[in-house]
Every structure is written in structure tokens, then in C-alpha cells.
Write a protein that holds these residues in place. Structure first.
Motif, PDB file in Angstrom:
ATOM      1  N   ARG A 139       9.667   3.874  -3.576  1.00 43.31           N
ATOM      2  CA  ARG A 139       9.116   4.937  -2.611  1.00 43.31           C
ATOM      3  C   ARG A 139       7.819   4.546  -1.775  1.00 43.31           C
ATOM      4  N   ARG A 140       7.404   5.327  -0.870  1.00 39.92           N
ATOM      5  CA  ARG A 140       6.071   5.330  -0.062  1.00 39.92           C
ATOM      6  C   ARG A 140       5.156   5.874  -0.829  1.00 39.92           C
ATOM      7  N   THR A 141       5.263   6.650  -1.748  1.00 37.68           N
ATOM      8  CA  THR A 141       4.135   7.532  -2.344  1.00 37.68           C
ATOM      9  C   THR A 141       4.508   7.312  -3.933  1.00 37.68           C
TER      10      THR A 141
ATOM     11  N   ILE B 229      -1.262  -5.409   4.615  1.00 34.32           N
ATOM     12  CA  ILE B 229       0.102  -5.502   5.207  1.00 34.32           C
ATOM     13  C   ILE B 229       1.121  -4.566   5.023  1.00 34.32           C
ATOM     14  N   HIS B 230       1.134  -3.697   6.243  1.00 27.68           N
ATOM     15  CA  HIS B 230       2.159  -2.478   6.174  1.00 27.68           C
ATOM     16  C   HIS B 230       3.405  -3.108   7.215  1.00 27.68           C
ATOM     17  N   SER B 231       4.284  -2.068   6.817  1.00 27.47           N
ATOM     18  CA  SER B 231       5.540  -2.234   7.419  1.00 27.47           C
ATOM     19  C   SER B 231       6.063  -0.717   7.909  1.00 27.47           C
ATOM     20  N   GLY B 232       7.285  -0.652   8.343  1.00 28.22           N
ATOM     21  CA  GLY B 232       7.781   0.891   8.816  1.00 28.22           C
ATOM     22  C   GLY B 232       8.145   1.656   7.466  1.00 28.22           C
TER      23      GLY B 232
ATOM     24  N   ASN C  39       0.820  -1.252   0.162  1.00 25.40           N
ATOM     25  CA  ASN C  39       0.037  -0.080   0.057  1.00 25.40           C
ATOM     26  C   ASN C  39       0.702   1.231   0.194  1.00 25.40           C
ATOM     27  N   HIS C  40       1.959   1.318   0.695  1.00 21.76           N
ATOM     28  CA  HIS C  40       2.980   2.027   0.762  1.00 21.76           C
ATOM     29  C   HIS C  40       4.171   1.190   0.076  1.00 21.76           C
ATOM     30  N   GLY C  41       4.675   1.951  -0.963  1.00 20.68           N
ATOM     31  CA  GLY C  41       5.526   1.192  -1.938  1.00 20.68           C
ATOM     32  C   GLY C  41       6.828   0.687  -1.389  1.00 20.68           C
ATOM     33  N   ASP C  42       7.156   1.062  -0.280  1.00 22.10           N
ATOM     34  CA  ASP C  42       8.654   0.838   0.295  1.00 22.10           C
ATOM     35  C   ASP C  42       8.451  -0.275   1.612  1.00 22.10           C
ATOM     36  N   GLU C  43       7.341  -1.030   1.548  1.00 20.19           N
ATOM     37  CA  GLU C  43       7.224  -1.668   2.816  1.00 20.19           C
ATOM     38  C   GLU C  43       6.886  -3.080   2.141  1.00 20.19           C
ATOM     39  N   TYR C  44       7.758  -4.068   2.404  1.00 17.70           N
ATOM     40  CA  TYR C  44       8.103  -5.153   1.563  1.00 17.70           C
ATOM     41  C   TYR C  44       7.611  -6.628   2.269  1.00 17.70           C
TER      42      TYR C  44
HETATM   43 ZN    ZN Z   1       2.453   1.706   5.363  1.00 21.83          ZN
END
Ligand code: ZN
Length: 333
Positions: free
Chosen positions: A101-103, A145-148, A59-64
Motif C-alpha cells: 500500500r501507499r500508506t 526514489i518514488h514511482s507512480g 517512501n510510499h509502500g507501493d513504489e518498487y
Molecule cells: Zn511516492
């Protein structure tokens, strides 16, 4: 007046039995591809009637962790073990993911701040609208599923929100418990407007989110948490055969704004307590050095609430306004 139509077309048939791998195709015309498209990979597995799970990563591109766990699921899923339907979108904000990237590099869109989106908006708004208007309504259980990401690191936790409807909250908590991360958190959002979470919950969906690791990378441990969590949530929902494997998990709360410590000035951060460490009120949790001179000093940031350090900034330099630390309180206190 005709309502605008979302231009995203799925190459899979969500109503067909079987396992299909395809794309959510979002037309995107650029200098390098006049009639081009953003191709968002999707897997749908359907076996007869039953509940639907909608699973997302990046959902955020830098969370794997989510992307890895869902790509793994898509590759190894045995349809004979499925009852109902699984829709997996491992790279929800695919342009952001592709850029690390996040965004989104296409429009600056932050997927988890842009819901419900717009069918005639920017690329990120269109993806959000497709989830809001097409995919979420199909789902019974939603796992995001998110990460930091590159700028935060967390203890691995699954989370549910405090909701007005007790029955709804109980369903979400049960699914969070089934995910079985080492930590579970009853979450209070800094700003719930525009979140995918809020969109799913407003439709009454059973919703689980996570924060697993961070720093813009993964570890074997955090990936194992995500893979087990995906399988467990599917088993809990009755979609995947088997019984959830439950390891010990600690329930945490973040009861107030005192849980979040933000930097008030830029500088070089020295963490004085690590992830998972106990802190008491008044303990120095982080120190931010003013590196402009050797005698410019440092600012100490102390805990305003006792608990354990559940999140921290990543990497070493901070700006004013960055979240330095997140403190969570074990639920048995
Ligand atoms: Zn996130």
C-alpha cells in the motif's frame, strides 16, 4: 520538561567502517506480538572520511523501483569503491511496503505528508522523526526514489525543486542531472508541506527525487533507470568510484497548475493521449465515461497547456479529484 525520545534503535553503527546490514527497530506492541517491533532494513557502508549519501525507496509502500535498486546496491556494493558513507533504507515505510500500500496499515500514515514527524507519535510519525532528527543531519546528498504507485504512472523522471537559494538549487539540479533518468523535471509541488523533500531541502541538503513508472509494478526498463541513477548519483557525489554514465535526457518543466488535470466526476477513463505524447492547448487528453447508463455521456478533459503527457492515472476507474493527467513542457520552449 524532558523532550520525548524517539524509540527507534538502529542495530548498525553509522560511524563504523565496513558494510553492515541491520535494522531500524521500531517498538510496536500488538495482539500478535506484545513486545514486537517494526523491522526496517538498513544498510550502511562506510570507508573512511567523505560525504554521506542517504538513499531511500518505498517512501510510499507501493513504489518498487527504489526498493529493488537499493536492495541490489546493498547486495553488490564493493566497499573498496566507497569513499565516505552510504546509508540505504530500501523500504522506508516498511509497514506500507509489506502491505503493498501507499500508506501504512498501522496508522494510515503517508510518509511523504507527515514530516517532520513526531518522536512520540504514531509509527509513521516516529519513522519520519527518526529520518528528520537522526539520518538527514548525517547526510550531504539525499536521494528518495518514488514511482507512480498503484494509482499513477509516469514517464521516468528525476526531479529537483525550484528553491530560493540559487546555489542550493544548482547543487540539486546537478545531482538530478547525474541521476540521468530519460527525463528531468523542475518540479513545483501541489502541496510541499509535510514532504520528506521539504525536510531535506530545509536543512540545505542536496536532494533528488524521482517518479519512475508506476501502476504498482515495475518494468525491466524502469528498474534499469533506477539502478543507473543510484550509481550515478553516488559517483557524482564522489562516494562511489567511477564517472556517471550519461544517456540523453530531456528537461521538462511543470510551470503552473494548468499542468495537472483532475477528474471532476467518477467514471471510466479513456486516455486519448499516451505517456510521452505531444498535446496542444485544447486537445482532448482524457475522456471519462459515465457508465451508469448507456446514454449518460462522457466528459472530455482538454489540455490547458501544450507539452507532453508526463503522467497519467492508473488503472481504469477514476473518482472525482483523481489526477487524470500531468502535462509537462519541454524546457527548450
Ligand atoms: Zn511516492
Amino acid at each position: 520538561m524532558n523532550l520525548p525520545v524517539n524509540p527507534i534503535i538502529a542495530s548498525v553503527d553509522f560511524d563504523a567502517d565496513g558494510i553492515q546490514h541491520g535494522f531500524l527497530k521500531l517498538p510496536h506492541s500488538t495482539d500478535t506480538s506484545a513486545w514486537g517491533a517494526v523491522m526496517i532494513p538498513v544498510m550502511v557502508a562506510k570507508n573512511g572520511d567523505g560525504p554521506t549519501a542517504l538513499l531511500t525507496g518505498a517512501n510510499h509502500g507501493d513504489e518498487y523501483e527504489g526498493a529493488i535498486a537499493l536492495l541490489d546496491l546493498a547486495r553488490h556494493l564493493d566497499l573498496a569503491e566507497v569513499t565516505g558513507r552510504i546509508i540505504a533504507v530500501p523500504m522506508m515505510n516498511q509497514p506500507a511496503f509489506a502491505a503493498g500500500r501507499r500508506t501504512s496499515p498501522l496508522d494510515g500514515g503517508n510518509m511523504n505528508r507527515i514530516f517532520p514527524g513526531r518522536p512520540d507519535g504514531s509509527p509513521t510519525q516516529k519513522i519520519a522523526d527518526y529520518f528528520n532528527a537522526t539520518l538527514l543531519p548525517m547526510a550531504d546528498v539525499v536521494l528518495d526514489i518514488h514511482s507512480g504507485g498503484r494509482t499513477l504512472e509516469f514517464l521516468p523522471f528525476a526531479a529537483a525543486h525550484e528553491l530560493d537559494d540559487a546555489e542550493h538549487q544548482a547543487r540539486c539540479v546537478a545531482a538530478m542531472t547525474a541521476f540521468n533518468a530519460p527525463f528531468g523535471v523542475m518540479l513545483r509541488e501541489l502541496d510541499a508541506a509535510g514532504m520528506y523533500d521539504t525536510a531535506a531541502e530545509s536543512m540545505g541538503k542536496t536532494f533528488v527525487t524521482t517518479e519512475i513508472g508506476g501502476g504498482g509494478t515495475t518494468t525491466a526498463k524502469t528498474i534499469a533507470v533506477a539502478k543507473r541513477g543510484v550509481a550515478n548519483v553516488l559517483m557524482h557525489a564522489g562516494i562511489l568510484a567511477g564517472t556517471p554514465v550519461l544517456a540523453p535526457s530531456t528537461l521538462l518543466r511543470m510551470p503552473s497548475d494548468a499542468c495537472y488535470i483532475a477528474a471532476e466526476r467518477a467514471g471510466l477513463v479513456e486516455f486519448c493521449a499516451d505517456l510521452g505524447e505531444e498535446v496542444a492547448v485544447g486537445d482532448v487528453v482524457a475522456r471519462v465515461h459515465d457508465a451508469s447508463r448507456t446514454d449518460a455521456g462522457a466528459r472530455d478533459y482538454t489540455a490547458a497547456i501544450g507539452g507532453i503527457v508526463a503522467g497519467r492515472h492508473f488503472p481504469g476507474l477514476v473518482q472525482a479529484g483523481d489526477t487524470l493527467c500531468v502535462i509537462a513542457v519541454p524546457d527548450d520552449r
